[in-house]
Design an enzyme around this catalytic site. Structure first.
Site, PDB file in Angstrom:
ATOM      1  CB  CYS A  79      -0.979  -0.075   1.168  1.00  0.00           C
ATOM      2  SG  CYS A  79      -2.464   0.854   0.850  1.00  0.00           S
ATOM      3  CG  HIS A 173      -3.200  -3.278   4.117  1.00  0.00           C
ATOM      4  ND1 HIS A 173      -2.100  -2.786   4.774  1.00  0.00           N
ATOM      5  CD2 HIS A 173      -3.773  -2.218   3.507  1.00  0.00           C
ATOM      6  CE1 HIS A 173      -2.006  -1.487   4.568  1.00  0.00           C
ATOM      7  NE2 HIS A 173      -3.008  -1.113   3.800  1.00  0.00           N
ATOM      8  CD  GLU A 175      -0.519  -5.715   6.179  1.00  0.00           C
ATOM      9  OE1 GLU A 175      -0.431  -6.380   5.137  1.00  0.00           O
ATOM     10  OE2 GLU A 175      -0.769  -4.497   6.170  1.00  0.00           O
TER      11      GLU A 175
HETATM   12  N1  GLN Z   1      -3.495   6.360   0.989  1.00  0.00           N
HETATM   13  C1  GLN Z   1      -2.226   6.058   1.604  1.00  0.00           C
HETATM   14  C2  GLN Z   1      -1.091   6.799   0.920  1.00  0.00           C
HETATM   15  O1  GLN Z   1      -1.292   7.429  -0.049  1.00  0.00           O
HETATM   16  C3  GLN Z   1      -1.951   4.572   1.577  1.00  0.00           C
HETATM   17  C4  GLN Z   1      -2.960   3.814   2.410  1.00  0.00           C
HETATM   18  C5  GLN Z   1      -2.428   2.566   3.015  1.00  0.00           C
HETATM   19  O2  GLN Z   1      -1.221   2.353   3.117  1.00  0.00           O
HETATM   20  N2  GLN Z   1      -3.329   1.763   3.514  1.00  0.00           N
HETATM   21  O3  GLN Z   1       0.020   6.735   1.365  1.00  0.00           O
END
Ligand code: GLN
Length: 199
Positions: A79, A173, A175
């Site tokens: 992410c 994710h 995890e």
């Molecule tokens: N929206 C977040 C970002 O731009 C990422 C979200 C996440 O890691 N769950 O960094």
């Protein structure tokens, strides 16, 4: 094999440490440059990439991590961590920077706001059973450059998992839904990695 480092500046690093513990893999919390010594891989957790960017500069981790990426150290970004590994990304403030390394463009918050977060079941190349994962203000890979292998896509073809040699990046994710298979996949990458120079 040395321990796997988890970048513990911000985000859900505790969940990654818990998955590694469940798999019996030694881990190290990375908060300062000396924590990077001797690691066999690095996980960059989800969270907020603007904050991870800023803190990695303040704690003088940016340059050592960029060097390790270039040396071939396996690095797994989830992410916000995927954004940090992307050579190009959209939707951030002008001064936001990534570590780079993955020849992709990612789009931040591509699925909308927190309330548009969702869970789904995905096929992942190299993992035999479909995995149940969470998308939380997730980015999307909007451009896949040369040398990048797509490992996971949504039903509509949107790319959410990629690998380029030592780098693994996913939008979602595993995890937080109790899935350990993607971490196992990464541990295999760490076991078989060829570092250009040792750290
Ligand atoms: N929206 C977040 C970002 O731009 C990422 C979200 C996440 O890691 N769950 O960094």
């Amino acid at each position: 094999m040395g321990p796997i480092g988890v970048l513990c500046l911000q985000g859900d690093f505790r969940e990654h440490l818990a998955v590694l513990a469940e798999l019996g893999i030694p881990s190290v919390r990375v908060r300062k440059p000396s924590d990077l010594t001797g690691i066999s891989g690095l996980i960059i957790p989800g969270g907020e990439s603007t904050v991870i960017d800023k803190l990695s500069k303040i704690y003088e981790l940016r340059d050592p991590i960029k060097k390790l990426i270039a040396s071939g150290l396996p690095v797994f970004g989830t992410c916000a961590g995927l954004i940090m590994l992307s050579d190009r990304f959209t939707g951030g403030p002008n001064d936001q920077e990534s570590f780079g390394g993955l020849n992709v463009t990612t789009s931040r918050n591509a699925f909308g706001s927190q309330t548009d977060s969702f869970e789904t079941v995905l096929d992942f190349e190299g993992i035999s059973e479909p995995i149940k994962v969470a998308f939380i203000r997730a980015p999307l890979v909007t451009e896949v450059g040369a040398g990048v292998q797509v490992l996971a896509s949504l039903g509509d073809g949107k790319v959410v998992g990629v690998r380029q040699s030592n780098l693994l990046g996913i939008s979602f994710h595993p995890e937080v839904t109790g899935v350990t298979e993607v971490h196992k996949f990464f541990v295999e990458m760490c076991k078989t990695a060829n570092l250009v120079s040792t750290n």
